[in-house]
Scaffold this active site. Sequence first.
Site, mmCIF file in Angstrom:
data_model
loop_
_atom_site.group_PDB
_atom_site.id
_atom_site.type_symbol
_atom_site.label_atom_id
_atom_site.label_comp_id
_atom_site.label_asym_id
_atom_site.label_seq_id
_atom_site.Cartn_x
_atom_site.Cartn_y
_atom_site.Cartn_z
ATOM 1 N N HIS A 166 47.467 -5.142 58.991
ATOM 2 C CA HIS A 166 48.076 -4.296 60.016
ATOM 3 C C HIS A 166 47.012 -3.592 60.851
ATOM 4 O O HIS A 166 46.148 -2.897 60.306
ATOM 5 C CB HIS A 166 48.980 -3.272 59.326
ATOM 6 N N HIS A 184 47.104 1.596 70.084
ATOM 7 C CA HIS A 184 48.514 1.761 69.744
ATOM 8 C C HIS A 184 49.202 2.853 70.555
ATOM 9 O O HIS A 184 50.269 2.644 71.133
ATOM 10 C CB HIS A 184 48.668 2.053 68.247
ATOM 11 N N GLU A 198 50.952 -7.708 69.377
ATOM 12 C CA GLU A 198 52.077 -6.879 69.796
ATOM 13 C C GLU A 198 51.836 -6.343 71.198
ATOM 14 O O GLU A 198 50.864 -5.632 71.444
ATOM 15 C CB GLU A 198 52.335 -5.727 68.837
#
Length: 247
Positions: free
Chosen positions: A10, A52, A112
């Site tokens: 991750h 992020h 992502e």
Amino acid sequence: MWPYPRILAHRGGGILAPENTLAALRCGLAYGYRAVEFDVMLAADGVPVVVHDPVLGRTVAGSGAVSDYTAAQLGTMEAGAWFGPQFAGEGVPTFDAVLAYCKAQHIWMNIEIKPAPGFDAPTGDTVARATRDYFAQEIAAGELLPLLSSFSIAALEAARQAAPELARGWLVEQIPDDWANTAKQLEVVAIHCDHGQLTPELAREVKEAGYGLFCYTVNTPERASELLGWGVDGFCTDRIDLIAATE
């Protein structure tokens, strides 16, 4: 059929390195992980960067939004010292830098698309085009490609328009009742969801419909085994020190 790796690190290195940095990728690789998940958004100059949060302050020292700064400016900002002094000097990497590292090290990527507010379609378009161009030879050869994913339907639609040859996954926290209709409209190959919101019944429903099923973020070997027993195809983990990577 799920053609991708089963277990992903991750944000590069889980809890062992500052997330979404080149140091995180090096850490994941040191633990045997050749499959990673990370986040991409656009800097002020339209250059995709790996980060992020849409605002600075948590993992990147500074104030304001990521979209207020150019990629070059973000690259000079401190993104590692918050995690530990040994990581001081890590900046926000460009998407190109991360692609180059992963390709050189044969690391598979779940990319992502993480748009800053108001930038959904441009981010989906830019990330898809950059990925397609970087893997043009692999596309021509029919080799395994990265998987694009996003919570943003607009970003996924833009990515599909820009690079239909790249597979996409639809990210949701909890799989909604009408998931199948949306998945069909988006032409995704997989559903990505919060493992804590998943049930065996939902897992079976997704798999029986012919979609891949991916979960975030699974941090114990016991839970990993349980989910795989439900038919989950893959997951990402922060605990790369507890859950062994698989090829």
